[in-house]
Scaffold this motif. Structure first.
Motif, PDB file in Angstrom:
ATOM      1  N   THR A   1      40.718  43.060  41.887  1.00  0.00           N
ATOM      2  CA  THR A   1      42.026  43.386  42.453  1.00  0.00           C
ATOM      3  C   THR A   1      41.849  43.832  43.900  1.00  0.00           C
ATOM      4  N   PRO A   2      42.794  43.481  44.788  1.00  0.00           N
ATOM      5  CA  PRO A   2      42.717  43.917  46.189  1.00  0.00           C
ATOM      6  C   PRO A   2      43.170  45.362  46.341  1.00  0.00           C
ATOM      7  N   ALA A   3      42.548  46.040  47.295  1.00  0.00           N
ATOM      8  CA  ALA A   3      42.958  47.394  47.655  1.00  0.00           C
ATOM      9  C   ALA A   3      42.771  47.534  49.158  1.00  0.00           C
ATOM     10  N   ASP A   4      43.834  47.268  49.918  1.00  0.00           N
ATOM     11  CA  ASP A   4      43.763  47.199  51.382  1.00  0.00           C
ATOM     12  C   ASP A   4      42.766  46.116  51.779  1.00  0.00           C
ATOM     13  N   ASP A   5      41.718  46.478  52.539  1.00  0.00           N
ATOM     14  CA  ASP A   5      40.726  45.483  52.961  1.00  0.00           C
ATOM     15  C   ASP A   5      39.519  45.450  52.032  1.00  0.00           C
ATOM     16  N   ARG A   6      39.647  46.055  50.868  1.00  0.00           N
ATOM     17  CA  ARG A   6      38.550  46.097  49.900  1.00  0.00           C
ATOM     18  C   ARG A   6      38.908  45.304  48.655  1.00  0.00           C
ATOM     19  N   ARG A   7      37.901  45.070  47.831  1.00  0.00           N
ATOM     20  CA  ARG A   7      38.082  44.492  46.510  1.00  0.00           C
ATOM     21  C   ARG A   7      37.544  45.479  45.477  1.00  0.00           C
ATOM     22  N   VAL A   8      38.274  45.625  44.374  1.00  0.00           N
ATOM     23  CA  VAL A   8      37.861  46.508  43.287  1.00  0.00           C
ATOM     24  C   VAL A   8      37.599  45.650  42.049  1.00  0.00           C
ATOM     25  N   ILE A   9      36.391  45.764  41.513  1.00  0.00           N
ATOM     26  CA  ILE A   9      36.007  45.026  40.308  1.00  0.00           C
ATOM     27  C   ILE A   9      36.096  45.984  39.131  1.00  0.00           C
ATOM     28  N   ARG A  10      36.848  45.599  38.106  1.00  0.00           N
ATOM     29  CA  ARG A  10      37.096  46.484  36.974  1.00  0.00           C
ATOM     30  C   ARG A  10      36.693  45.823  35.654  1.00  0.00           C
ATOM     31  N   TRP A  11      36.144  46.649  34.787  1.00  0.00           N
ATOM     32  CA  TRP A  11      35.861  46.260  33.409  1.00  0.00           C
ATOM     33  C   TRP A  11      36.560  47.251  32.484  1.00  0.00           C
ATOM     34  N   ASP A  12      37.252  46.763  31.498  1.00  0.00           N
ATOM     35  CA  ASP A  12      37.864  47.661  30.521  1.00  0.00           C
ATOM     36  C   ASP A  12      36.806  48.325  29.648  1.00  0.00           C
ATOM     37  N   SER A  13      35.726  47.597  29.379  1.00  0.00           N
ATOM     38  CA  SER A  13      34.657  48.144  28.547  1.00  0.00           C
ATOM     39  C   SER A  13      33.350  47.447  28.890  1.00  0.00           C
ATOM     40  N   VAL A  14      32.336  48.221  29.228  1.00  0.00           N
ATOM     41  CA  VAL A  14      31.009  47.696  29.527  1.00  0.00           C
ATOM     42  C   VAL A  14      30.039  48.245  28.495  1.00  0.00           C
TER      43      VAL A  14
END
Length: 265
Positions: free
Chosen positions: A183-196
């Motif tokens: 997902t974008p967050a300003d000029d950054r990208r955020v990588i998310r996992w619901d469960s690792v």
């Protein structure tokens, strides 16, 4: 070897084990300067994930872990199945009520932060909840354009890339394990996992301008290759014309007939 000659050798070995090289086999407290160092930027305490990792532009990262135990070991795996301690600094612990203490305060309250060759061992303060509770934060070093670390806690994860970094274009960008969302967050990208639940999390990323550089290099190599092929073709054509002018271009049909050499028939 006589007993008299053996005694100095035994004494030397004992001195080495108890002095300078003892840290190789045992552990030593992390220095107060490292523990209380200011983090590069404020830690993201208020997040909804079990592990929140922010990668900075200078090949470092800041990690915030939600704990469910009173002890934690920090390390990286080497290529031979072993473990190596990771450097830690700017250690902070936040109690469930929101109170934040430094690394030296953690130690003063009955906790411990020790480093050996294989790991950094963290024991929470004596007044921390029995189930761990709270959050542990620290700063450490990473690798340029690549982050990889064991999953010290299971559950949800978020990895925040440095500004203008991307992971979408394979093979320049790679993310493991699968099942993530970017997902974008300003000029950054955020990588998310619901469960690792895998053994590690790994992210390889790139600058957007890297693709332009690579594309330009590929086009340049293509042009050089085409020019080279055209040059050699012209040289071959010129040599053929030169042979014809010198009368060297003879009929080779008889030269390669199947008849045996003279005198051998």
């Amino acid at each position: 070897m006589s007993r008299r000659r053996l005694l100095p050798l035994v004494g030397l070995v004992a001195l080495v084990l108890t002095a300078g090289c003892a840290g190789f086999f045992g552990s030593q407290p992390v220095s107060d300067e490292q523990l209380d160092e200011d983090p590069p930027s404020p830690y993201v305490w208020d997040n909804e994930v079990n592990a929140h990792i922010t990668i900075t532009e200078n090949a470092r990262f800041q990690a915030v872990y939600r704990l469910d135990r009173t002890r934690m070991e920090l390390f990286r795996r080497d290529g031979f199945g072993g473990r190596n301690a990771i450097p830690v600094s700017a250690v902070r612990y936040r109690y469930p009520n929101g109170t934040v203490i430094t690394g030296t305060e953690l130690v003063a309250r009955g906790g411990a932060i020790n480093r050996s060759r294989e790991r950094v061992s963290v024991r929470l303060p004596a007044d921390a909840p029995d189930d761990g509770g709270g959050r542990l934060a620290f700063t450490s070093s990473s690798t340029p354009k690549r982050f990889s670390l064991p999953t010290f806690v299971n559950g949800s994860y978020a990895v925040v890339l440095p500004p203008n970094r991307r992971v979408e274009m394979f093979p320049f960008g790679k993310v493991s394990p699968r099942g993530y969302e970017v997902t974008p967050a300003d000029d950054r990208r955020v990588i998310r996992w619901d469960s690792v639940e895998s053994d590690s999390v790994s992210v390889q990323f790139y600058l957007q301008r890297d693709l332009l550089i690579f594309g330009g290099a590929a086009v340049g190599l293509g042009i050089v290759g085409a020019v080279g092929a055209l040059y050699y073709k012209r040289r071959i054509d010129a040599l053929r014309e030169q042979r014809e002018e010198l009368g060297l271009d003879v009929d080779t049909d008889d030269e390669f007939r199947d008849d045996p050499p003279p005198g051998m028939g």
